[in-house]
Design an enzyme around this catalytic site. Sequence first.
Site, PDB file in Angstrom:
ATOM      1  N   GLN A   1      40.185  29.280 -18.388  1.00 32.61           N
ATOM      2  CA  GLN A   1      40.803  27.999 -18.726  1.00 32.61           C
ATOM      3  C   GLN A   1      40.390  27.563 -20.130  1.00 32.61           C
ATOM      4  O   GLN A   1      39.493  28.137 -20.731  1.00 32.61           O
ATOM      5  CB  GLN A   1      40.370  26.944 -17.710  1.00 32.61           C
ATOM      6  CG  GLN A   1      38.850  26.801 -17.600  1.00 32.61           C
ATOM      7  CD  GLN A   1      38.367  26.287 -16.257  1.00 32.61           C
ATOM      8  OE1 GLN A   1      39.134  25.676 -15.526  1.00 32.61           O
ATOM      9  NE2 GLN A   1      37.116  26.521 -15.927  1.00 32.61           N
TER      10      GLN A   1
ATOM     11  N   ASP B   1      29.844  21.214 -13.306  1.00 36.69           N
ATOM     12  CA  ASP B   1      29.204  20.167 -14.106  1.00 36.69           C
ATOM     13  C   ASP B   1      27.885  19.697 -13.487  1.00 36.69           C
ATOM     14  O   ASP B   1      27.053  19.105 -14.164  1.00 36.69           O
ATOM     15  CB  ASP B   1      30.163  18.976 -14.302  1.00 36.69           C
ATOM     16  CG  ASP B   1      30.713  18.475 -12.982  1.00 36.69           C
ATOM     17  OD1 ASP B   1      29.983  17.784 -12.263  1.00 36.69           O
ATOM     18  OD2 ASP B   1      31.877  18.786 -12.654  1.00 36.69           O
TER      19      ASP B   1
ATOM     20  N   GLU C   1      30.437  28.645  -8.892  1.00 30.37           N
ATOM     21  CA  GLU C   1      31.373  28.220  -9.949  1.00 30.37           C
ATOM     22  C   GLU C   1      31.967  29.478 -10.583  1.00 30.37           C
ATOM     23  O   GLU C   1      31.238  30.416 -10.907  1.00 30.37           O
ATOM     24  CB  GLU C   1      30.592  27.368 -10.974  1.00 30.37           C
ATOM     25  CG  GLU C   1      31.258  27.161 -12.317  1.00 30.37           C
ATOM     26  CD  GLU C   1      32.575  26.378 -12.253  1.00 30.37           C
ATOM     27  OE1 GLU C   1      32.597  25.262 -11.706  1.00 30.37           O
ATOM     28  OE2 GLU C   1      33.583  26.902 -12.773  1.00 30.37           O
TER      29      GLU C   1
ATOM     30  N   ASP D   1      34.048  33.691  -7.873  1.00 31.57           N
ATOM     31  CA  ASP D   1      35.202  32.994  -7.320  1.00 31.57           C
ATOM     32  C   ASP D   1      34.834  32.505  -5.912  1.00 31.57           C
ATOM     33  O   ASP D   1      34.477  33.313  -5.058  1.00 31.57           O
ATOM     34  CB  ASP D   1      36.378  33.984  -7.274  1.00 31.57           C
ATOM     35  CG  ASP D   1      37.662  33.327  -6.801  1.00 31.57           C
ATOM     36  OD1 ASP D   1      37.613  32.191  -6.287  1.00 31.57           O
ATOM     37  OD2 ASP D   1      38.718  33.966  -6.943  1.00 31.57           O
ATOM     38  N   GLY D   2      34.935  31.206  -5.698  1.00 31.91           N
ATOM     39  CA  GLY D   2      34.587  30.619  -4.404  1.00 31.91           C
ATOM     40  C   GLY D   2      35.368  31.229  -3.251  1.00 31.91           C
ATOM     41  O   GLY D   2      34.865  31.341  -2.132  1.00 31.91           O
TER      42      GLY D   2
ATOM     43  N   ASP E   1      34.523  20.999  -4.707  1.00 24.95           N
ATOM     44  CA  ASP E   1      34.654  20.091  -5.856  1.00 24.95           C
ATOM     45  C   ASP E   1      35.491  20.805  -6.916  1.00 24.95           C
ATOM     46  O   ASP E   1      34.977  21.281  -7.920  1.00 24.95           O
ATOM     47  CB  ASP E   1      33.252  19.754  -6.383  1.00 24.95           C
ATOM     48  CG  ASP E   1      33.293  18.803  -7.560  1.00 24.95           C
ATOM     49  OD1 ASP E   1      34.381  18.285  -7.880  1.00 24.95           O
ATOM     50  OD2 ASP E   1      32.230  18.578  -8.167  1.00 24.95           O
ATOM     51  N   SER E   2      36.776  20.867  -6.653  1.00 23.90           N
ATOM     52  CA  SER E   2      37.648  21.698  -7.487  1.00 23.90           C
ATOM     53  C   SER E   2      38.346  20.874  -8.555  1.00 23.90           C
ATOM     54  O   SER E   2      38.381  19.655  -8.501  1.00 23.90           O
ATOM     55  CB  SER E   2      38.708  22.340  -6.607  1.00 23.90           C
ATOM     56  OG  SER E   2      39.557  21.333  -6.108  1.00 23.90           O
TER      57      SER E   2
ATOM     58  N   ASP F   1      42.280  20.452 -10.450  1.00 29.47           N
ATOM     59  CA  ASP F   1      43.623  20.327  -9.854  1.00 29.47           C
ATOM     60  C   ASP F   1      44.150  21.690  -9.398  1.00 29.47           C
ATOM     61  O   ASP F   1      43.713  22.726  -9.906  1.00 29.47           O
ATOM     62  CB  ASP F   1      44.600  19.731 -10.884  1.00 29.47           C
ATOM     63  CG  ASP F   1      44.266  18.288 -11.220  1.00 29.47           C
ATOM     64  OD1 ASP F   1      43.514  17.658 -10.453  1.00 29.47           O
ATOM     65  OD2 ASP F   1      44.752  17.792 -12.248  1.00 29.47           O
TER      66      ASP F   1
END
Length: 277
Positions: free
Chosen positions: A31, A86, A106, A137-138, A155-156, A158
Amino acid sequence: MGFWLNEKHTDGYSVKWKLNEILYTEQSDFQHLAVVNTFDFGKALVLDGIVQTTEKDEYIYHEMIVHPAMMAHPNPQKILVIGGGDGGTVREVTRYQSVAEVDLVEIDEKVVNICRKYLPSISSALGDKRVKIIIEDGLKFVKGKENYYDLVIVDSSDPIGPAIGLFGEEFYTDIYNSLKEGGILVAQSESPVFNRDLLAGVHKNINGIFPITRTYLTAIATYIGGFWTFTCGSKKYDPLDVTPDMDMLKEMNLKYYNEDIHQACFALPNFVRQIFE
Ligand code: AG3
């Protein structure tokens, strides 16, 4: 004057943030990442152009994704946080003495690194000795885990890009299996105004897997539409029936969550109830 971040949500709706400074930008494998210093909200983490968290109001989201479920579980010891690089969610979880182990999974190592560097008040607990940071990757991480966690928190970001699978039925089934008897799942489930269909899907998926499903609401200035939702799937303990531990609340000295908020957040307006009908 000054420059503005244009946070585009739909073809007809954007939020403009006045910035003092851009502290960091980079394209990772997953990203686009940025840390900016905003005019009004302190420093903020921005992923793919969407503000994820700000120093000014992050506590509302992070307290609300954690405490209703933590208080509903009588003895939460092993916790899994998926996303949340975070560290804000981990910070809230580590406030509990019962917690022995926190796995933070994460996908993007860069998120963890830049939040440690630029957002220390949010990432402060990432160095706690109970916390293990796993860059993976979760979706893959939870596969095959059985009967291990007391609480799993999703806690993703969008449901676009790397987070898309984190709202699906298969993922929630894997989480169900990874939870012990009495375990609880909490997922951030987006805006009921802007993401009605997604919320309907999350609720339906969780409801098809867990005996108890509860969606609750809060208001976070940084996020769009006024309301924000979280959805719990619980094997045994109903978060609605719980009275938070008052000694613990006093000791934690939180900024948003309290015993009245616990009761109130499960009250849903009719337009939200209708999403689940
Ligand atoms: N995760 C949820 C951010 C969603 C923002 N979306 C939006 N405004 N459309 C935040 C991560 C904080 N740990």
